[in-house]
Each structure stands twice: as structure tokens, then as C-alpha cells.
Design an enzyme around this catalytic site. Structure first.
Site, short mmCIF file in Angstrom:
data_model
loop_
_atom_site.label_atom_id
_atom_site.label_comp_id
_atom_site.label_asym_id
_atom_site.label_seq_id
_atom_site.Cartn_x
_atom_site.Cartn_y
_atom_site.Cartn_z
N HIS A 144 -1.64 0.97 19.93
CA HIS A 144 -0.88 0.74 19.15
C HIS A 144 0.03 0.90 19.19
CE1 HIS A 144 1.19 2.08 15.52
NE2 HIS A 144 -0.07 2.11 14.68
N ARG A 201 -0.86 -3.91 16.71
CA ARG A 201 -2.72 -3.33 17.01
C ARG A 201 -3.11 -4.63 16.92
NH1 ARG A 201 -5.40 0.45 13.48
NH2 ARG A 201 -3.67 1.29 11.64
N LYS A 213 -4.62 -6.65 13.75
CA LYS A 213 -4.09 -6.22 13.05
C LYS A 213 -2.82 -7.46 11.89
CE LYS A 213 -3.34 -2.04 10.89
NZ LYS A 213 -3.51 -1.63 9.81
N ASP A 241 4.21 -7.21 11.28
CA ASP A 241 4.76 -6.62 10.98
C ASP A 241 6.22 -6.68 11.45
OD1 ASP A 241 6.21 -4.29 9.68
OD2 ASP A 241 4.33 -3.04 9.17
N CYS A 289 7.90 -4.65 11.72
CA CYS A 289 8.94 -3.34 12.31
C CYS A 289 8.40 -3.09 13.91
CB CYS A 289 8.58 -2.12 12.07
SG CYS A 289 6.61 -1.52 12.06
N TYR A 290 7.33 -3.57 14.61
CA TYR A 290 6.65 -4.35 15.79
C TYR A 290 7.67 -5.01 17.09
CZ TYR A 290 2.95 -1.28 13.80
OH TYR A 290 1.97 -0.81 13.10
N ASP A 333 9.04 -5.81 6.29
CA ASP A 333 7.27 -5.70 7.00
C ASP A 333 7.40 -7.39 6.79
OD1 ASP A 333 4.99 -6.45 7.22
OD2 ASP A 333 4.00 -4.66 6.52
N ASP A 354 12.75 -1.42 2.92
CA ASP A 354 13.09 -0.28 3.72
C ASP A 354 13.77 0.11 5.17
OD1 ASP A 354 11.24 0.48 5.53
OD2 ASP A 354 9.40 0.68 4.26
N HIS A 390 12.22 -0.31 7.86
CA HIS A 390 11.82 -1.23 8.74
C HIS A 390 13.34 -2.05 9.12
CE1 HIS A 390 7.32 -0.78 7.24
NE2 HIS A 390 7.50 -2.20 7.48
#
Lengths: 321, 484
Positions: free
Chosen positions: B239, B292, B295, B298, B300-301, B366, B373, B376
Site C-alpha cells: 500500500h 495499490r 486500485k 488518487d 494523495c498518492y 482525490d 480536504d 488531500h
């Protein structure tokens, strides 16, 4: 938590309350951790653990990649299969493990549908039983989950069950065949490729062992891929799926890595050059997003090839002298 | 470096088999393609700095109702706002900084460490401890730094420690690598890193690496008696968030091992590199990162995975060379071949953040359709910073640091403790010097900057591993190590 334990409150009752909470707070660390603490103090027997496992399985139906849920399932099996003798030792039987693996295989079976089944006594839908439906769509409203060969959480769970847990009796050949069959079903499935790669690495099996099964997926529309490894034309019925665009970049990578592996084994600068050529194709054509990574791999191959050539010429010069 | 606009906009092939994964993937591709088609390839989209700054400003002083559930994460809300301001180059005046300091210090647990909110009612926890300490570094009020109870924090850390080298996040809490990362950052910057504290931690981290190459949240004992089998196994799948925490933790442990000439429990850096590059999504998904395998992308990654590369490049390239070339000095052979490209697609990641992750009302998110938010917003901007700026851990800088080290002592209570444990003062100083020299070993190659959309889109340089600005880290760390 300490309040609860001090009060000797009925932990089973608390767990029931947690069932309701968990449904609404599946993505919270605290909810699962509280559950973990509760069940640790309950010193559960296999029958209670089975209930808990059913609950976890059920929770995964609407949210099959929930990280916390999978980590809790892993913790449960790891903990209660490793209890010291004074706490009753291993709680699980070999049947428990077989049942869990069977469930995991259903989670990864893209044709499988999970459904609730009717209780024999009443009209309740049992939440702890899932079984295969015979038809596809006729009782669709009872379908609570679908198997998914792309669910990487389930793949990682399989790894635990067949490779990393204590007492795992791994048959590497079965695992290779399992991963390859998943690749044949969904050739662009990154999870299946990663698993196959993982099995090869963990058991130090040469990548070339799976190459014959992979070659059909490396077929390119133009004869652009060159390799010293002989490539037979693909059998007519593979890849199984006519909707699959070829080549699959993972297959080109596999072929490149095979060349690199053979180059290292045979100290062959030509094989290094072949690997470099394939990484180059990935960089320029098949996987441009990762261009710099593939170029990094290519450079590494070229460097090894030139190191070998240099060593050869030094050796030749020494011989002449 | 390949912009998403130069690449084929093709969806990920479903191979004719639809599953939940491919359904949600197709839906995400549809949403992203709709956003991409509203954008001309040139000129690249602007970073709405003013809007984002107001967003942080608004939230720093007054949070809307949905944030009530994050009441136990108040230090995080502050850290996200403050680091967000820093990345955007917004300076706070002194009264505001003092107010920030007072708030953060109110979260300090009387028994050490920082809690998610003021005591009573909140207990010390490793995660808010990191956020509080980093917020204090950013606020840059040295008088406040003395208020950090290092002895209490160290004792709190030791109470969290478990036999297998891992840590629980708070007393009675869960074990995972986020806590380890937060603890190691604090121990590093506050000069309280000891062998006792980190004994076994490298092995625990090693066991968290999965067959895919990334890291899981934790590892549990396997109970295996077979000497060829590991004694612990990853608790779940690889992750992005946990991988970031695990790799950075590993990196922070290295100088501790170097100083005592012990081998660190190694990780498979090549497998990790492959896993990390594979998380970068396709052009049709905008070129961001997923967290991941299989998945969804997003924003944030961008930091969790994009931020890995500054460390990874050093580890992978460093170990391929006998002469330590991890510093990227110009004589490296690979230099000629690759230049200052990064091992991931730094252009595509910037494009994702600019096009797909900016909310029109300010703040970042995201993906299109999701609300912004604070988490993020700051993670996207940190990711943007690590894609714009080429920062590497320089062996040359570390060695210059070592040469400039001035003799200093750890806090008295710690010196006594170490002496009682049998460590010589010379060994203590060697370790402290090594930890300090490495913490400040990061340098930016100004020529290798690459800003999509040009200078207007530049954000400040975040320090790899710690995730505060490079310029914030130095005075803070020097203060605690008694260095200039």
C-alpha cells in the site's frame, strides 16, 4: 476498553454491538482494533473464531478491498494459529485452512457470485453462509458479492495462505499454474502477473520456466520484438480472449527479464543486448508512461554487456601476451 | 519525459471480463477523460495558488462541521495548513505563529508525546506527535522548541515499544508502520535516537515488504521454526501510504546502523522500485498514482508514492556503483545516459495534480468530482513539489556535514541513560553526528528543476522523508543537536 474488561462485561455482547458499528465504520482503524482487543480477551475456541471469520467474510462483500478488514483477518489467523501451549495452542485445523483457501479462490474467481441463502427454519437471510448460485441473473437481488480476479487484496491473502503462514505446504507448480490460468483469463491483470513474479522469486525458479506460457501474450502486430530466445508462434486458441489487445506489456517485460536472467547465467553480452532492446521497446512503444524506468533498466543491461565485452577483451589480450 | 498529451489515451484493457475492479476503473477513466477533454494541452493549467492559500487560511482558523470527526487529529489539521502555506510560499505573521505554537503545545501530554487534542480527554499518540513536532518546526519560534518535553516523549516512545521491534501507536493501540515512521522522524530531529529505542525495528520493517515489492501496514509472527523461513510475514497487501512510511523509516535507521557498524536488515529496493513505478496510472487516468495494484488513481498518492523516488533513486543507483554515487555528482556514468530525469514520470504526475486534483473552489482533492480536504490538499502539493524539484541525498553533503560537526552533548538525562547502558561517550557522539549529518544531507539540483506550466506554478521544495521544507528542517535540527 480497560473499563469494559474491569467490569467483566459480557464481551460477546460487546462484540455484537461492534457488529453494528462495524457496518457503518468499516474504514476506521479504531473499530477493528477494538474488535481485536475484545476477541483477544475472549480466548475464543474454533467455533467462535469461525463465527468471527464469517463476519469478516461478510463484511468484505460490499467492500472487497477494505484494507482494515483484510488486515484484521490476517491478524486473526496469525494470532490464533500461533498461541503458546499454555493458551491452548493452535486453534485451527487443516480443514479450517482448506476452507479459507477455498473461500479465497471464490473471491478471485471472476465468474463467481456470492449470495445469501435461506435458512431452513425461518425466513431470515443467513449472513454467515455464502454459496454459489446456479444461474447467473435469475436471483440477482440475492447476490451480495462477486468474485474478482483483479482483487489484489485477495491475491495477497492467497500468498499468506499458501506461502507465508506457518505450516503452509506450498506446491510451487500449482501456484504457477494458478497464476498462469488467471493470466490466460485476464491477460492485463497486474495482480496475477505480480503474483507469478513473486512465486518465481520466492522459490528461486527461473523466469524462463513460465516463458512458454507467456510468449503468446508478447506477440506484437509488427515484427518489432527481437530476442535470442526462440519464440514459437502462439497456439491458435491462446490468448483465450479475443478482446485482448496484444502485446501485453507485462509479457514483454517478462521476456526482457528472461533475457537478463540468461545473460547473467551464461555471461552472454548478446543476451544482455537483447534484454536492453526489449526494455527500449517498452520505453518507446508499449509503456511510454514508464519511459525513464525502462531506460534505466536498458542502461543497466548495456552497462553489463559492455563490462562483459571489456572483460573478454582483457582476457583475450592476456592470452595473447 | 512523456507528457500525458503525447501518449495514447487508451483505457486499461478489460480483456472482455468485467469485474468490480474493471467496472470502477472504467468509471474513473470516464470521469477523468471528461476532465481531460475540457483542457487544451497547451498552455498547461495554472496552479490556483491564491485559491488554495485562502482554503488553508479559512480552515486554519475555522473548521466546518464535517471536521468534527477529526477532533482527535487537530495537530494534523494544523500541520496540513502550515505545510500547505509553506509550499505555496505564504508567510504567517508573528502573532499568528505564536497562536499556532500555543495551540500545539496545549496538545502535549503531561507524560510525554503529543495527543490529538488537549488533555484531559486525549492521550499521547505517535501520529499527532509527528504532526505537532513538524508544526513546531514550521512555526519557527525557537523559544517554543525548548517546551518540547523530550524526556517525556522518549519515555512515551519506550512505552509503545514491543519485543518484535515494532511500536503501538498509543498505549493499548494498534501496531503499524505509520507509527514507526512518526516516531523515527521525531527521534531523529529531536536528538533522542538510541540503539535501545530502535532495536529490532529494521527487522520488523523488512518483514512488512510483500511479494509485490511495496510494504504492508504491519507484519505478524509466523511462528515458523524453519530457519529458512522468515519469522514474521506481511499482514496485508502492499500500500502506498504504508510503503512511504516503511521506506522512510528504513532510511532513517541506516545512519544508526552505520554508526555502530552493524548491518541493517535489508529491503529489496529493486522490487520496491518496480512496484512504485507500476503504481503510476495511464495517460487516460491523468498520470497520477494509485496506492495499490488494481486500485484507483488518487491525488494523495502523489506524495506517498511520488515522494518515494528521492530516496529510491539514491538506494538503487547508489548500490549499483561501487564508488558512492548516490549524491548524483556529475561524474557518475549513468549521468550521461539519463540526465536528471526521475525514475517516475514527473511531468505526468504534475499534470494530474494540475488538471485533475484542483478543486475549483480552492483546495485539492482525490480526483474530479470529489471534495477537497486538508489531507488531500497538502499531499497533492507535497507530491507536486517532489515532482518539480530534483532533491537527492548527497554523500558529499553528508561528508561535509560530518566535517563541520561541533562537539556537543545530548540532553543530560539521555547522556546518563546511555552511559548507564554501557555506551561510551565517543560512541554516543559518533551516532548523533551520523544521524544529524544524514538528516541534513539533502540537496537540490537547481538546474534539474522541471515545472509544468512554468515558473508561476512553482511550489517550494519539500524535504524528502520529513515532508517539511528543506529550509525549515535545518534550523530545527541544528537547535536540538547544538549545531550552527
Amino acid at each position: 476498553m480497560s473499563t469494559l474488561l474491569a467490569l467483566q462485561k459480557d464481551l460477546q455482547q460487546e462484540l455484537q454491538l461492534m457488529n453494528e458499528f462495524a457496518e457503518e465504520n468499516l474504514k476506521s482503524y479504531q473499530v477493528w482494533h477494538h474488535r481485536l482487543t475484545l476477541i483477544t480477551h475472549m480466548e475464543p475456541q474454533l467455533s467462535e473464531l469461525t463465527k468471527e471469520i464469517d463476519f469478516i467474510h461478510d463484511s468484505l462483500m460490499p467492500d472487497p478491498k477494505n484494507y482494515h478488514t483484510w488486515a484484521y483477518l490476517n491478524w486473526l489467523y496469525s494470532t490464533f494459529s500461533n498461541l503458546p501451549e499454555e493458551r491452548g495452542g493452535d486453534r485451527f485445523s487443516s480443514q479450517s485452512w482448506m476452507a479459507e483457501l477455498a473461500w479465497c479462490e471464490r473471491m478471485l474467481d471472476s465468474n463467481y457470485r456470492f449470495s445469501r441463502s435461506r435458512s431452513t427454519e425461518g425466513h431470515e437471510w443467513l449472513s454467515d453462509k455464502v454459496e454459489l448460485l446456479s444461474g447467473d441473473d435469475k436471483v440477482d437481488e440475492h447476490v451480495i458479492g462477486r468474485g474478482d480476479g483483479r482483487n489484489n487484496s485477495a491475491w495477497s491473502w492467497r500468498w499468506y495462505l499458501v506461502v507465508s503462514r506457518k505450516g503452509a505446504k506450498l506446491d510451487a507448480k500449482t501456484e504457477l499454474e494458478y497464476a498462469l490460468s488467471q493470466i490466460r483469463a485476464i491477460p492485463h491483470n497486474a495482480s496475477a502477473w505480480n503474483y507469478l513474479r513473486g512465486i518465481h522469486k520466492h522459490f528461486k525458479l527461473p523466469l524462463s520456466q513460465s516463458l512458454p506460457a507467456i510468449l503468446p501474450f508478447s506477440t506484437t502486430p509488427a515484427p518489432s520484438v527481437t530476442s535470442s530466445i526462440p519464440r514459437k508462434p502462439p497456439p491458435v486458441n491462446t490468448p483465450a480472449n479475443p478482446d485482448t489487445p496484444l502485446p501485453v506489456p507485462f509479457a514483454i517485460e517478462w521476456l526482457a527479464d528472461c533475457n537478463a536472467e540468461q545473460a547473467a547465467a551464461k555471461s552472454s553480452s548478446d543476451a544482455y543486448a537483447d534484454a536492453a532492446g526489449l526494455y527500449h521497446e517498452l520505453a518507446e512503444r508499449w509503456d511510454v508512461m514508464r519511459k525513464t524506468y525502462w531506460r534505466f533498466r536498458q542502461t543497466e543491461m548495456l552497462r553489463r554487456a559492455s563490462d562483459l565485452k571489456r572483460a573478454e577483451s582483457v582476457a583475450a589480450a592476456a592470452q595473447e601476451a | 519525459m512523456a507528457s500525458i498529451w503525447t501518449q495514447p489515451m487508451r483505457g486499461w484493457p478489460t480483456d472482455g471480463i468485467d469485474t468490480e475492479t474493471s467496472d470502477s476503473q472504467a468509471e474513473t477513466e470516464r470521469v477523468l477523460l471528461a476532465t481531460l477533454t475540457t483542457q487544451p494541452p497547451a498552455p498547461p493549467k495554472l496552479l490556483a495558488k491564491g485559491l488554495h492559500a485562502s482554503y488553508f487560511g479559512k480552515y486554519l482558523l475555522n473548521l466546518p462541521a464535517p471536521y468534527a470527526s477529526l477532533d482527535a487529529s487537530r495537530p494534523w489539521l494544523m500541520y496540513w495548513c502550515l505545510h500547505g502555506f509553506d509550499l505555496l510560499g505564504v508567510a504567517l505573521d508573528m502573532p499568528m505563529r505564536q497562536r499556532g505554537v500555543d495551540t500545539i503545545l496545549s496538545f502535549q501530554d503531561p507524560k510525554g508525546g503529543f495527543a490529538g487534542g488537549p488533555a484531559p480527554g486525549h492521550q499521547a499518540h505517535l501520529l499527532p506527535t509527528y504532526a505537532s513536532v513538524m508544526a513546531l518546526a514550521i512555526l519557527n519560534v525557537p523559544e517554543a522548541w525548548e517546551q518540547i518535553d523530550r524526556k517525556g516523549m522518549y519515555e512515551f516512545f519506550m512505552r509503545c515499544k514491543r519485543d518484535d521491534g515494532s511500536f503501538v501507536v498509543c498505549e493499548g493501540g494498534e501496531v503499524d508502520v505509520r507509527g514507526i515512521y512518526c516516531l523515527l522522524v521525531c527521534a531523529t530531529v529531536l536528538d533522542i535516537m538510541t540503539p535501545e529505542l530502535v532495536k529490532g525495528t529494521d527487522k520488523f520493517l523488512q518483514a512488512c515488504q510483500t511479494y509485490e515489492g511495496g510494504f504492508a501496514s504491519a507484519a505478524w509472527p509466523t511462528g515458523s521454526l524453519d530457519p529458512n523461513m522468515p519469522t514474521a510475514a506481511a499482514a496485508a497487501e502492499a500500500h502506498g501510504g504504508y510503503t512511504s512510511c516503511a521506506l522512510f523509516s528504513h532510511f532513517l535507521l541506516r545512519p544508526v546502523c552505520t554508526a555502530s557498524s552493524t548491518e541493517i536488515a535489508d529491503i529489496d529496493t529493486h522490487a520496491l522500485l518496480r512496484w512504485a513505478v507500476m503504481q503510476q496510472a495511464s495517460a487516460m487516468e491523468g498520470g497520477g498514482f494509485r496506492g495499490r495494484t488494481n486500485k484507483l488513481v488518487d491525488g494523495c498518492y502523489g506524495w506517498w508514492v511520488g515522494g518515494l523516488f528521492a530516496v529510491l533513486e539514491g538506494l538503487v543507483r547508489g548500490e549499483d556503483k561501487s564508488g558512492n554515487k548516490a549524491d548524483g555528482s556529475a561524474d557518475g556514468e549513468w549521468e550521461d545516459e539519463i540526465g536528471r530525469d526521475m525514475l517516475f514520470n514527473r511531468v505526468a504526475l504534475q499534470e494530474y495534480i494540475l488538471i485533475a486534483a484542483q478543486s475549483s473552489k480552492g483546495g485539492l482533492c482525490d480526483k474530479p468530482g470529489k471534495n477537497a480536504d486538508l489531507y488531500h490538499s497538502t499531499n497533492n502539493l507535497s507530491g507536486l513539489s517532489s515532482a518539480q524539484h530534483f532533491v537527492s541525498h548527497s554523500a558529499k553533503q553528508v561528508s561535509l556535514n560530518r566535517e563541520s560537526w561541533q562537539a556537543s552533548e545530548p540532553p543530560r538525562w539521555l547522556a546518563d541513560k546511555l552511559e548507564a547502558s554501557g555506551e561510551s561517550t565517543a560512541d554516543t557522539e559518533r551516532r548523533r553526528k551520523e544521524v544529524w549529518a544524514n538528516a541534513l544531507g539533502w540537496v537540490e539540483d537547481a538546474d534539474a528543476i522541471d515545472i509544468v506550466g512554468g515558473e508561476e506554478n512553482r511550489v517550494n521544495t519539500t524535504n524528502p522523508v520529513f515532508n517539511i521544507l528543506i529550509l525549515r528542517l535545518k534550523p530545527f535540527v541544528n537547535y536540538f543537536y547544538g549545531q550552527k
